[in-house]
Structures are given as C-alpha cells and as structure tokens.
Design a protein around this motif. Structure first.
Motif, PDB file in Angstrom:
ATOM      1  N   TYR A 180       0.860  -1.188   0.000  1.00  0.00           N
ATOM      2  CA  TYR A 180       0.000   0.000   0.000  1.00  0.00           C
ATOM      3  C   TYR A 180       0.896   1.237   0.000  1.00  0.00           C
ATOM      4  CZ  TYR A 180      -3.944  -2.934   1.588  1.00  0.00           C
ATOM      5  OH  TYR A 180      -4.933  -3.874   1.692  1.00  0.00           O
ATOM      6  N   LEU A 181       0.588   2.180  -0.880  1.00  0.00           N
ATOM      7  CA  LEU A 181       1.291   3.459  -0.897  1.00  0.00           C
ATOM      8  C   LEU A 181       0.255   4.565  -0.908  1.00  0.00           C
ATOM      9  CD1 LEU A 181       3.998   2.809  -3.665  1.00  0.00           C
ATOM     10  CD2 LEU A 181       4.315   2.694  -1.189  1.00  0.00           C
ATOM     11  N   CYS A 182       0.575   5.701  -0.333  1.00  0.00           N
ATOM     12  CA  CYS A 182      -0.375   6.816  -0.305  1.00  0.00           C
ATOM     13  C   CYS A 182       0.398   8.116  -0.498  1.00  0.00           C
ATOM     14  CB  CYS A 182      -1.104   6.819   1.043  1.00  0.00           C
ATOM     15  SG  CYS A 182      -2.183   8.241   1.283  1.00  0.00           S
ATOM     16  N   ALA A 192       5.679  12.042  -3.222  1.00  0.00           N
ATOM     17  CA  ALA A 192       6.752  11.242  -3.821  1.00  0.00           C
ATOM     18  C   ALA A 192       7.091  11.809  -5.191  1.00  0.00           C
ATOM     19  CB  ALA A 192       6.296   9.792  -3.950  1.00  0.00           C
ATOM     20  N   THR A 193       8.379  11.853  -5.486  1.00  0.00           N
ATOM     21  CA  THR A 193       8.828  12.350  -6.795  1.00  0.00           C
ATOM     22  C   THR A 193       8.591  11.263  -7.852  1.00  0.00           C
ATOM     23  OG1 THR A 193      11.035  11.436  -6.505  1.00  0.00           O
ATOM     24  CG2 THR A 193      10.696  13.696  -5.735  1.00  0.00           C
ATOM     25  N   ARG A 194       8.702  11.679  -9.091  1.00  0.00           N
ATOM     26  CA  ARG A 194       8.591  10.729 -10.209  1.00  0.00           C
ATOM     27  C   ARG A 194       9.620   9.595 -10.054  1.00  0.00           C
ATOM     28  NH1 ARG A 194       6.154  11.150 -14.980  1.00  0.00           N
ATOM     29  NH2 ARG A 194       5.353  13.165 -14.359  1.00  0.00           N
ATOM     30  N   GLU A 195      10.838   9.960  -9.647  1.00  0.00           N
ATOM     31  CA  GLU A 195      11.907   8.955  -9.519  1.00  0.00           C
ATOM     32  C   GLU A 195      11.569   7.962  -8.409  1.00  0.00           C
ATOM     33  OE1 GLU A 195      12.421  12.332  -9.640  1.00  0.00           O
ATOM     34  OE2 GLU A 195      12.962  12.199 -11.773  1.00  0.00           O
ATOM     35  N   GLN A 196      11.040   8.475  -7.300  1.00  0.00           N
ATOM     36  CA  GLN A 196      10.703   7.572  -6.182  1.00  0.00           C
ATOM     37  C   GLN A 196       9.568   6.617  -6.578  1.00  0.00           C
ATOM     38  OE1 GLN A 196      10.153  10.843  -3.457  1.00  0.00           O
ATOM     39  NE2 GLN A 196      11.930  10.247  -2.231  1.00  0.00           N
ATOM     40  N   LEU A 197       8.598   7.133  -7.308  1.00  0.00           N
ATOM     41  CA  LEU A 197       7.509   6.249  -7.743  1.00  0.00           C
ATOM     42  C   LEU A 197       8.023   5.240  -8.777  1.00  0.00           C
ATOM     43  CD1 LEU A 197       4.464   8.710  -7.953  1.00  0.00           C
ATOM     44  CD2 LEU A 197       5.058   7.111  -6.127  1.00  0.00           C
ATOM     45  N   ALA A 198       8.942   5.693  -9.632  1.00  0.00           N
ATOM     46  CA  ALA A 198       9.507   4.782 -10.640  1.00  0.00           C
ATOM     47  C   ALA A 198      10.258   3.636  -9.953  1.00  0.00           C
ATOM     48  CB  ALA A 198      10.434   5.541 -11.577  1.00  0.00           C
ATOM     49  N   GLU A 199      10.889   3.943  -8.836  1.00  0.00           N
ATOM     50  CA  GLU A 199      11.607   2.906  -8.086  1.00  0.00           C
ATOM     51  C   GLU A 199      10.613   1.855  -7.569  1.00  0.00           C
ATOM     52  OE1 GLU A 199      14.509   2.944  -4.356  1.00  0.00           O
ATOM     53  OE2 GLU A 199      14.182   4.959  -5.176  1.00  0.00           O
ATOM     54  N   TRP A 200       9.462   2.329  -7.097  1.00  0.00           N
ATOM     55  CA  TRP A 200       8.429   1.407  -6.606  1.00  0.00           C
ATOM     56  C   TRP A 200       7.864   0.551  -7.739  1.00  0.00           C
ATOM     57  CZ3 TRP A 200       7.050  -0.714  -2.273  1.00  0.00           C
ATOM     58  CH2 TRP A 200       7.427  -0.097  -1.065  1.00  0.00           C
ATOM     59  N   VAL A 201       7.666   1.177  -8.893  1.00  0.00           N
ATOM     60  CA  VAL A 201       7.123   0.416 -10.032  1.00  0.00           C
ATOM     61  C   VAL A 201       8.143  -0.647 -10.466  1.00  0.00           C
ATOM     62  CG1 VAL A 201       6.465   0.591 -12.483  1.00  0.00           C
ATOM     63  CG2 VAL A 201       5.533   2.217 -10.813  1.00  0.00           C
ATOM     64  N   ALA A 202       9.420  -0.266 -10.491  1.00  0.00           N
ATOM     65  CA  ALA A 202      10.461  -1.232 -10.877  1.00  0.00           C
ATOM     66  C   ALA A 202      10.493  -2.393  -9.881  1.00  0.00           C
ATOM     67  CB  ALA A 202      11.819  -0.532 -10.936  1.00  0.00           C
ATOM     68  N   TYR A 203      10.365  -2.074  -8.597  1.00  0.00           N
ATOM     69  CA  TYR A 203      10.347  -3.124  -7.566  1.00  0.00           C
ATOM     70  C   TYR A 203       9.169  -4.069  -7.813  1.00  0.00           C
ATOM     71  CZ  TYR A 203       9.450  -5.364  -3.058  1.00  0.00           C
ATOM     72  OH  TYR A 203       9.203  -6.301  -2.082  1.00  0.00           O
ATOM     73  N   ILE A 233       3.664   6.916 -14.432  1.00  0.00           N
ATOM     74  CA  ILE A 233       4.966   6.240 -14.427  1.00  0.00           C
ATOM     75  C   ILE A 233       4.919   5.070 -15.407  1.00  0.00           C
ATOM     76  CG2 ILE A 233       6.673   5.045 -12.980  1.00  0.00           C
ATOM     77  CD1 ILE A 233       6.015   8.005 -12.128  1.00  0.00           C
ATOM     78  N   GLU A 234       5.917   5.001 -16.278  1.00  0.00           N
ATOM     79  CA  GLU A 234       5.952   3.925 -17.270  1.00  0.00           C
ATOM     80  C   GLU A 234       5.994   2.556 -16.588  1.00  0.00           C
ATOM     81  OE1 GLU A 234       8.914   4.750 -20.264  1.00  0.00           O
ATOM     82  OE2 GLU A 234       8.570   2.703 -21.032  1.00  0.00           O
ATOM     83  N   GLY A 235       5.194   1.648 -17.097  1.00  0.00           N
ATOM     84  CA  GLY A 235       5.218   0.284 -16.564  1.00  0.00           C
ATOM     85  C   GLY A 235       4.244   0.045 -15.437  1.00  0.00           C
ATOM     86  N   ALA A 236       3.577   1.104 -14.953  1.00  0.00           N
ATOM     87  CA  ALA A 236       2.690   0.945 -13.789  1.00  0.00           C
ATOM     88  C   ALA A 236       1.416   0.178 -14.141  1.00  0.00           C
ATOM     89  CB  ALA A 236       2.342   2.304 -13.199  1.00  0.00           C
ATOM     90  N   ARG A 237       1.012   0.213 -15.396  1.00  0.00           N
ATOM     91  CA  ARG A 237      -0.260  -0.427 -15.772  1.00  0.00           C
ATOM     92  C   ARG A 237      -0.278  -1.923 -15.490  1.00  0.00           C
ATOM     93  NH1 ARG A 237      -4.403   1.090 -18.802  1.00  0.00           N
ATOM     94  NH2 ARG A 237      -4.469  -0.987 -19.733  1.00  0.00           N
ATOM     95  N   GLU A 238       0.888  -2.539 -15.394  1.00  0.00           N
ATOM     96  CA  GLU A 238       0.925  -3.989 -15.144  1.00  0.00           C
ATOM     97  C   GLU A 238       0.942  -4.302 -13.646  1.00  0.00           C
ATOM     98  OE1 GLU A 238       3.023  -2.664 -17.669  1.00  0.00           O
ATOM     99  OE2 GLU A 238       1.361  -3.279 -18.972  1.00  0.00           O
ATOM    100  N   VAL A 239       1.236  -3.311 -12.811  1.00  0.00           N
ATOM    101  CA  VAL A 239       1.497  -3.631 -11.396  1.00  0.00           C
ATOM    102  C   VAL A 239       0.806  -2.706 -10.391  1.00  0.00           C
ATOM    103  CG1 VAL A 239       3.747  -4.742 -11.810  1.00  0.00           C
ATOM    104  CG2 VAL A 239       3.642  -2.259 -11.469  1.00  0.00           C
ATOM    105  N   ALA A 240      -0.135  -1.891 -10.839  1.00  0.00           N
ATOM    106  CA  ALA A 240      -0.719  -0.954  -9.868  1.00  0.00           C
ATOM    107  C   ALA A 240      -2.216  -0.767 -10.069  1.00  0.00           C
ATOM    108  CB  ALA A 240      -0.015   0.410  -9.962  1.00  0.00           C
ATOM    109  N   VAL A 241      -2.850  -0.460  -8.943  1.00  0.00           N
ATOM    110  CA  VAL A 241      -4.260  -0.091  -8.892  1.00  0.00           C
ATOM    111  C   VAL A 241      -4.287   1.257  -8.187  1.00  0.00           C
ATOM    112  CG1 VAL A 241      -6.399  -0.669  -7.659  1.00  0.00           C
ATOM    113  CG2 VAL A 241      -5.100  -2.460  -8.807  1.00  0.00           C
ATOM    114  N   GLU A 242      -5.180   2.164  -8.603  1.00  0.00           N
ATOM    115  CA  GLU A 242      -5.186   3.494  -7.973  1.00  0.00           C
ATOM    116  C   GLU A 242      -6.561   3.842  -7.422  1.00  0.00           C
ATOM    117  OE1 GLU A 242      -2.705   6.576  -9.614  1.00  0.00           O
ATOM    118  OE2 GLU A 242      -4.448   7.898  -9.767  1.00  0.00           O
TER     119      GLU A 242
END
Ligand code: MLT
Length: 407
Positions: A180-182, A192-203, A233-242
């Motif tokens: 869970y992230l908020c 969270a910055t774009r870079e920090q969110l990108a790190e989460w998406v990569a994880y 963030i690129e790649g989020a569509r496969e791993v996130a719900v908002e």
C-alpha cells in the motif's frame, strides 16, 4: 451458536477517529462552555461548489419524473462519469486509463479496505508506518496478521516513513506481494517524486508484486513536477491499482463518490502461477457486493469536471492550502519542525514525547482537536497531525490558542 471471526479480537478496541471522537465528546460534556476548533479528522467544512449543487438538483429532478426516472444503474458507474474521469484525470496527464477500467464507488475508504479480499490469506502485505489505519485493520480482519504488540501486528511488513527519508519509504529489500502506498501521504503530507515512484514500479515489476496506490489527496498537488497518478509512471499499468476520491477534491465527504482504476493489464497469480486479470476479479466482486452510486451523486460528480466546476473546486482546495501555510508557519515559529502542508492538507509536526499526551494537552489547554501521530503507527509516536480543513478564521484562532498554550 454463531462463532466469531477471532481476527476481530486482535484489533485495537476502536478505530482511531472513533477514539478521538470519544475523547472529544467526553471533554465537551465535562466542559460544555468551551468552544472547540476541530483540526483532527480530515473532514471538509466548505459547502459543495455551485456547479456541483446545480447538477445534483438536476439529477434529483430527473429522478422525480416518470420519463427520466432511473432504477439500478451500472454497478461500475455511468459511462458519462467514467469517460469524463478517464479524459480529465488520466489522458490529460498522459496516463492511460480507459473508461472501462474505472469503477465508481462510494468512497476510497471502502475501496482501499475491500480490495484486499482479492488476495490469498498468506499474501505478504507491506503497509506504510505511519499509515492510514484502514489498510492495516482490514488485513487484520482478514486474518493476514498475528497479534498486536508494541505498536505493530506480526506478519505485516512495515515501510517506515521517517524524517530521514522525508517520510517516503523506499521499496523493502525483501519480497512482498502487495504494498500500500499513499501520496500525497496521509498522515505525513509527504509527496513522492517521479523517480521515487519509478523505483516502486520497478520493484513491483521485479517481484511480481502489486501496488495499491491511494491518491485521495492528489488535488492538493501544486508542484508541477510531482505526479498525480501512479499511471504517469511507465510500466505501472501492469502492477498498480489506484484509488481516488472526490471527498477532499470537491468536498464530497458527506456526498460520497470515489473511484478505483484497475488496468486490464494488471495480473494476479494463482498457486500454479497462472495469471488472472485483476480487473475481472474486482468487477466480479464489485457486481456482487455493490449496486452503484446514486444517479444524482454521479451527475454532481460529473459537474466537478466542467470548466466552472474545476474553477470552483480548485478555489476550495486553494483555500485549504492557504490554511495549511498558516499552520506550517505558526508551528515553525513555535520551534516545532513541520512536514507536509505544501501539496497536502495535512501538517505533520514533530512534538517529541507521547503523542496522545500532546493531543490531550492541546484539547485541554487550547480547545483544539488534532490527531495524535501514534494512532497512525509506531513511527507516528512523537508527532501530531494537524488538518487544514476548517475556515481561515478558525485556523487562525486555533493557531493563536496553540501558541498561547505552548508558549
Ligand atoms: C483522515 O482524517 O485521515 C481522513 O479524513 C479519514 C478518511 O478519509 O477516511
């Protein structure tokens, strides 16, 4: 005999905001002449915007005439609202979320609380600390944790938000299935910055994990560099719900309308490793348990996105952000370091010591209700959260009273 779901016995006696309400009500009973200023629960105080009210009335009028009356609507929400949201909240930010990937609901609290039903009982769940308590309590109810000790449930992975990481925890160095992230964060107000969110998406992509991204406060972002949606963030569509909400965006806390975006490309896995579309599963759950938000409320929600609606709700949010700036500078002047409150309605204040004691002190000596940080988890001890949701006059008076009490 009806047997209890014993997971409920693991919960703390009452929900955080119910406990605060109990203490405030006891105080008011004992001190009937003290007028209180409430900067505790994040509940809006301004009336609905005129464009919203007009659309709400028109929706009610349609329900009052035989030729325009409507019974059950689509469980997922009316197309007029889903299409509007897809265009304004996602396409306009280069985030790809189609209308049919949007599920209209009566609140982000319900959606963030209910979503965990889709996951296996032995899923490894990560939650922030401090945390919006709904993420934790609903997983406790579902039996995904052990008992509570020392401010934490065993079995959960806690993502610590501290002054050292500016209250933005990085991905853990162990595997989790769901995190869970908020952002902007409740309670710390951190973004969270774009870079920090990108790190989460990569994880999440590397671990085949799922991010449950709560963006209920995105309307408070004024810094253009901060993403409003995880789907920017690129790649989020496969791993996130908002999860999104009109509660704070447009003053809908008493009107109830929110939505959850579940991309069709987002997968969950069975024990044999086969992929299943999360969208289909959430749709199945939603249709079984929910009959949709009322038609007039959805018409009112659509009006939030009209040009007049946008101008009016932006002005409401701007007013709360001005309150937040007043709170931040008053707190700073008292020598307490504030966080948040710049792209968020919440100011997170390091007070040191026991946060419930500090809460009681402000209640008794200043007549101001805040939220004790410890109610949001172990990392919240030594902090209080001050909400900017009130009138400018009340916020000014509250800060003068706090200055007097602490000075
Ligand atoms: C809060 O004060 O944290 C929020 O108002 C709670 C909520 O939105 O449910």
């Amino acid at each position: 005999m009806a047997h209890l779901n014993e997971n409920f016995l693991k919960l703390e006696a009452s929900y955080l905001f119910s406990e605060i309400a109990r203490r405030v009500s006891a105080f008011s009973k004992a001190n009937p002449d003290r007028d209180l200023i409430r900067l505790g629960i994040g509940d809006v105080t301004n009336p609905l915007a005129p464009a919203v009210v007009n659309a709400f009335h028109a929706g009610v009028d349609e329900m009052a005439s035989e030729s325009t009356f409507r019974g059950y609507g689509p469980e997922q929400g009316y197309d007029f609202l889903r299409e509007t949201i897809s265009e304004h909240d996602f396409a306009a930010r280069n985030a790809e979320i189609s209308a049919e990937e949007i599920f209209i609901s009566d609140g982000a609290k319900c959606d963030t609380g209910n979503f965990q039903e889709l996951f296996a009982a032995d899923s490894i769940i990560a939650v922030p600390d401090p945390v919006y308590p709904v993420y934790v309590d609903t997983n406790v109810m579902a039996g995904r944790t052990g008992t509570f000790a020392d401010g934490r449930y065993s079995g959960l992975v806690y993502l610590e938000g501290t002054a050292e990481n500016n209250f933005v925890p990085p991905p853990p160095d162990t595997h989790v299935d769901v995190a869970y992230l908020c952002f902007p964060n409740n309670p710390t107000g951190a973004t969270a910055t774009r870079e920090q969110l990108a790190e989460w998406v990569a994880y999440a992509r590397a671990e085949k994990a799922l991010l449950l991204f709560d963006a209920a406060y995105e309307a408070f972002i004024r810094d253009d560099s901060i993403p409003h949606s995880i789907f920017e963030i690129e790649g989020a569509r496969e791993v996130a719900v908002e999860f999104r909400s009109l509660s704070k965006t447009a003053g809908f806390t008493g009107t109830r309308c929110a939505f959850t975006a579940v991309p069709r490309s987002c997968m969950v896995y069975d024990t044999a490793g086969n992929a299943h579309a999360l969208h289909d599963l959430w749709n199945r759950r939603h249709c079984t348990k929910f009959n949709g938000v009322s038609y007039p409320v959805q018409k009112a929600a659509e009006a939030v996105y009209s040009p007049e609606g946008q101008a009016q709700v932006t002005a409401l949010v701007d007013g709360y952000l001005e309150n937040a700036a007043v709170i931040r500078s008053a707190i700073q002047a008292l020598g307490y370091p504030p966080a948040g409150g710049e792209n968020s309605p919440y100011i997170w204040v390091q007070t040191g010591g026991d946060s419930w004691e500090f809460f009681d002190r402000l209640l008794n000596e200043a007549g101001v209700v805040v939220t004790p940080g410890a109610g949001f988890g172990r990392c919240g001890e030594g902090y209080i959260r001050i909400s900017a949701f009130n009138s400018a006059t009340n916020v000014q008076t509250a800060m003068e009273r706090i200055a007097q009490a602490l000075g």
